[in-house]
Write a protein that holds these residues in place. Sequence first.
Motif, PDB file in Angstrom:
ATOM      1  N   MET A   1      42.565  27.165  42.763  1.00  0.00           N
ATOM      2  CA  MET A   1      41.729  27.493  41.590  1.00  0.00           C
ATOM      3  C   MET A   1      42.543  27.248  40.321  1.00  0.00           C
ATOM      4  O   MET A   1      43.675  27.727  40.192  1.00  0.00           O
ATOM      5  CB  MET A   1      41.283  28.955  41.655  1.00  0.00           C
ATOM      6  CG  MET A   1      40.429  29.388  40.469  1.00  0.00           C
ATOM      7  SD  MET A   1      39.941  31.137  40.568  1.00  0.00           S
ATOM      8  CE  MET A   1      38.785  31.094  41.915  1.00  0.00           C
ATOM      9  N   SER A   2      42.022  26.480  39.388  1.00  0.00           N
ATOM     10  CA  SER A   2      42.718  26.231  38.141  1.00  0.00           C
ATOM     11  C   SER A   2      42.752  27.483  37.300  1.00  0.00           C
ATOM     12  O   SER A   2      41.933  28.393  37.460  1.00  0.00           O
ATOM     13  CB  SER A   2      42.019  25.104  37.378  1.00  0.00           C
ATOM     14  OG  SER A   2      40.751  25.533  36.914  1.00  0.00           O
ATOM     15  N   SER A   3      43.727  27.526  36.371  1.00  0.00           N
ATOM     16  CA  SER A   3      43.833  28.711  35.520  1.00  0.00           C
ATOM     17  C   SER A   3      42.591  28.891  34.674  1.00  0.00           C
ATOM     18  O   SER A   3      42.216  30.008  34.326  1.00  0.00           O
ATOM     19  CB  SER A   3      45.082  28.592  34.632  1.00  0.00           C
ATOM     20  OG  SER A   3      44.993  27.411  33.835  1.00  0.00           O
ATOM     21  N   ALA A   4      41.913  27.781  34.364  1.00  0.00           N
ATOM     22  CA  ALA A   4      40.699  27.884  33.547  1.00  0.00           C
ATOM     23  C   ALA A   4      39.592  28.607  34.292  1.00  0.00           C
ATOM     24  O   ALA A   4      38.732  29.237  33.682  1.00  0.00           O
ATOM     25  CB  ALA A   4      40.226  26.497  33.133  1.00  0.00           C
ATOM     26  N   ASN A   5      39.596  28.494  35.633  1.00  0.00           N
ATOM     27  CA  ASN A   5      38.551  29.125  36.427  1.00  0.00           C
ATOM     28  C   ASN A   5      39.007  30.402  37.110  1.00  0.00           C
ATOM     29  O   ASN A   5      38.264  30.990  37.884  1.00  0.00           O
ATOM     30  CB  ASN A   5      38.064  28.143  37.503  1.00  0.00           C
ATOM     31  CG  ASN A   5      37.383  26.930  36.893  1.00  0.00           C
ATOM     32  OD1 ASN A   5      36.684  27.042  35.898  1.00  0.00           O
ATOM     33  ND2 ASN A   5      37.598  25.764  37.496  1.00  0.00           N
ATOM     34  N   ALA A   6      40.240  30.815  36.865  1.00  0.00           N
ATOM     35  CA  ALA A   6      40.767  32.009  37.504  1.00  0.00           C
ATOM     36  C   ALA A   6      40.025  33.241  37.005  1.00  0.00           C
ATOM     37  O   ALA A   6      39.658  33.329  35.825  1.00  0.00           O
ATOM     38  CB  ALA A   6      42.258  32.142  37.218  1.00  0.00           C
ATOM     39  N   PRO A   7      39.777  34.207  37.906  1.00  0.00           N
ATOM     40  CA  PRO A   7      39.092  35.435  37.466  1.00  0.00           C
ATOM     41  C   PRO A   7      39.974  36.232  36.517  1.00  0.00           C
ATOM     42  O   PRO A   7      41.206  36.149  36.559  1.00  0.00           O
ATOM     43  CB  PRO A   7      38.874  36.185  38.784  1.00  0.00           C
ATOM     44  CG  PRO A   7      39.936  35.693  39.693  1.00  0.00           C
ATOM     45  CD  PRO A   7      40.140  34.256  39.328  1.00  0.00           C
ATOM     46  N   LYS A   8      39.323  37.008  35.652  1.00  0.00           N
ATOM     47  CA  LYS A   8      40.132  37.807  34.720  1.00  0.00           C
ATOM     48  C   LYS A   8      40.820  38.955  35.425  1.00  0.00           C
ATOM     49  O   LYS A   8      41.870  39.419  34.982  1.00  0.00           O
ATOM     50  CB  LYS A   8      39.292  38.297  33.540  1.00  0.00           C
ATOM     51  CG  LYS A   8      38.175  39.273  33.854  1.00  0.00           C
ATOM     52  CD  LYS A   8      37.502  39.725  32.550  1.00  0.00           C
ATOM     53  CE  LYS A   8      36.412  40.763  32.785  1.00  0.00           C
ATOM     54  NZ  LYS A   8      35.834  41.240  31.498  1.00  0.00           N
ATOM     55  N   PHE A   9      40.239  39.444  36.538  1.00  0.00           N
ATOM     56  CA  PHE A   9      40.934  40.399  37.407  1.00  0.00           C
ATOM     57  C   PHE A   9      40.231  40.498  38.751  1.00  0.00           C
ATOM     58  O   PHE A   9      39.113  40.003  38.927  1.00  0.00           O
ATOM     59  CB  PHE A   9      41.102  41.780  36.768  1.00  0.00           C
ATOM     60  CG  PHE A   9      39.884  42.356  36.114  1.00  0.00           C
ATOM     61  CD1 PHE A   9      38.836  42.863  36.867  1.00  0.00           C
ATOM     62  CD2 PHE A   9      39.776  42.421  34.722  1.00  0.00           C
ATOM     63  CE1 PHE A   9      37.724  43.412  36.272  1.00  0.00           C
ATOM     64  CE2 PHE A   9      38.669  42.965  34.114  1.00  0.00           C
ATOM     65  CZ  PHE A   9      37.640  43.462  34.889  1.00  0.00           C
ATOM     66  N   ASN A  10      40.936  41.138  39.679  1.00  0.00           N
ATOM     67  CA  ASN A  10      40.478  41.252  41.061  1.00  0.00           C
ATOM     68  C   ASN A  10      40.262  42.721  41.391  1.00  0.00           C
ATOM     69  O   ASN A  10      41.170  43.545  41.202  1.00  0.00           O
ATOM     70  CB  ASN A  10      41.522  40.639  41.994  1.00  0.00           C
ATOM     71  CG  ASN A  10      41.191  40.854  43.457  1.00  0.00           C
ATOM     72  OD1 ASN A  10      40.038  41.033  43.832  1.00  0.00           O
ATOM     73  ND2 ASN A  10      42.206  40.849  44.299  1.00  0.00           N
ATOM     74  N   ILE A  11      39.074  43.049  41.893  1.00  0.00           N
ATOM     75  CA  ILE A  11      38.725  44.432  42.237  1.00  0.00           C
ATOM     76  C   ILE A  11      38.609  44.569  43.748  1.00  0.00           C
ATOM     77  O   ILE A  11      37.912  43.797  44.406  1.00  0.00           O
ATOM     78  CB  ILE A  11      37.399  44.846  41.579  1.00  0.00           C
ATOM     79  CG1 ILE A  11      37.526  44.801  40.055  1.00  0.00           C
ATOM     80  CG2 ILE A  11      36.973  46.247  42.038  1.00  0.00           C
ATOM     81  CD1 ILE A  11      36.226  45.097  39.330  1.00  0.00           C
ATOM     82  N   ALA A  12      39.293  45.566  44.307  1.00  0.00           N
ATOM     83  CA  ALA A  12      39.156  45.898  45.725  1.00  0.00           C
ATOM     84  C   ALA A  12      38.279  47.128  45.858  1.00  0.00           C
ATOM     85  O   ALA A  12      38.543  48.164  45.234  1.00  0.00           O
ATOM     86  CB  ALA A  12      40.520  46.160  46.346  1.00  0.00           C
ATOM     87  N   ILE A  13      37.225  47.018  46.645  1.00  0.00           N
ATOM     88  CA  ILE A  13      36.333  48.136  46.940  1.00  0.00           C
ATOM     89  C   ILE A  13      36.594  48.554  48.379  1.00  0.00           C
ATOM     90  O   ILE A  13      36.372  47.770  49.303  1.00  0.00           O
ATOM     91  CB  ILE A  13      34.859  47.732  46.765  1.00  0.00           C
ATOM     92  CG1 ILE A  13      34.593  47.300  45.322  1.00  0.00           C
ATOM     93  CG2 ILE A  13      33.932  48.874  47.175  1.00  0.00           C
ATOM     94  CD1 ILE A  13      33.208  46.688  45.115  1.00  0.00           C
ATOM     95  N   CYS A  14      37.090  49.753  48.586  1.00  0.00           N
ATOM     96  CA  CYS A  14      37.340  50.253  49.934  1.00  0.00           C
ATOM     97  C   CYS A  14      36.182  51.138  50.354  1.00  0.00           C
ATOM     98  O   CYS A  14      36.017  52.252  49.851  1.00  0.00           O
ATOM     99  CB  CYS A  14      38.666  51.012  49.997  1.00  0.00           C
ATOM    100  SG  CYS A  14      40.071  49.916  50.159  1.00  0.00           S
TER     101      CYS A  14
END
Length: 437
Positions: A1-14
Amino acid sequence: MSSANAPKFNIAICGGGIGGLCLAVALSHYPDIKVDVYEATERFKEIGAGVMFWDRTWKILAKLGLTNDMKKVTHVATTGDGSEGIGFDFRRSDSPREGFQYHLFSIPNGCFRFHRAHFLDVFVDHLPPNIAHFGKRLKSYNDHPKSASVGLQFEDGSTALCDLLVGCDGIKSTVRKQMYETKIAEGQPHLSAFVDPVWSGAFIYRSLVPAEQLRKKNSSNRALEIPTIYSGKSRHLISYPVASGSIVNVVGIKTNWEKEDTVYKGPWVTACSAEEFRENYSGWEPEVTELLSCVGETSKWAIHALRPLPFWVSGRVALLGDAAHAMTTHQGAGAGQAIEDAFVLASLLGRTCVTRENIPKVLQAYEAVRLPLVNEVLRGSKFAGRMYEFDSFYGDDYASLASAIKHQWDWLFTSPPEEAIQTALKMIHDVQHMARL
């Protein structure tokens, strides 16, 4: 994934119950957020039989684009036109003669009733692909204050990283346990009262009755159409139709109030005979006897709840749903409150002003607007059980009791989720403004 398309953050839902899946669906509206759902079992599933909620929750489901599918599996007219519908018909029923109504709770659009599995399936069907990970029971997490990420350790030995962990892992939440035990170890021993749930003093008998079987006995039995609470001393019975009216959900509650907030030393859920269920309501009005004569497979639950928690958030970790506010069943509020949590949290995280760096501040705003209201509902649900069983200070003074039961639902008409979101956004903005000064 290019930096331009990288998510702004990653959320883990347990946790992949109603709250966790609702949060995942709500976050899917924001393509710049990456979501992973970690579920301990091998598939998404719901235990229990019926679930109900109110119009304020239906409006959230509409905003999430779920109501067309929900209409296919509910048993009420869902036009949303605001016309009055029955919330619950309250009856005094613990004598052999015909009972009587002591209160009728009506509300715009009535209540929405579902089979829990059908309800959960709608969320599952709206999940984005490739975000669910099964057989992932959380063992522990590491949220170091100087770290920009949270490390997850699962019981199968695997690990993962995220920018934000949301514990949607239910009443026995691993996330809540670690969150509170960390604070206890840091010198706050009083928090030990909030680590584990406590017994409500109530046993609940759950069963599903085929509507056609009851209809053959009496086609006018109100349980076929009307959500009803049949009240008696220290016990009550709830019934309402689900699955498009093909099934009647039947829930019997028997309470020993002296055991409230104690430790229950047996298994929480066991199978029991239909005869045991019926014996608890022996000598009740004919309509109840008729309904319970159709009961077959039955489960018996020792109902637990949390004490109102003083906080839900620590660093980059937050609680949601039953992990934060598991409550008794008496107001039909648990699922709806989990959905509100999810909607508010997703609405905040989706804003462009939210970045990986200010996640802790956003979580604090989420807690500030949700925790006070939900703790009020939790306390109210607990007291509602006493009223339904004539064990509150109102006793069986029906006029006073009816008025009190009516007002126990006042929270439905105050502090709408949209208002909470705006309040939280102002808090986030004010914090960011002060940081720039």
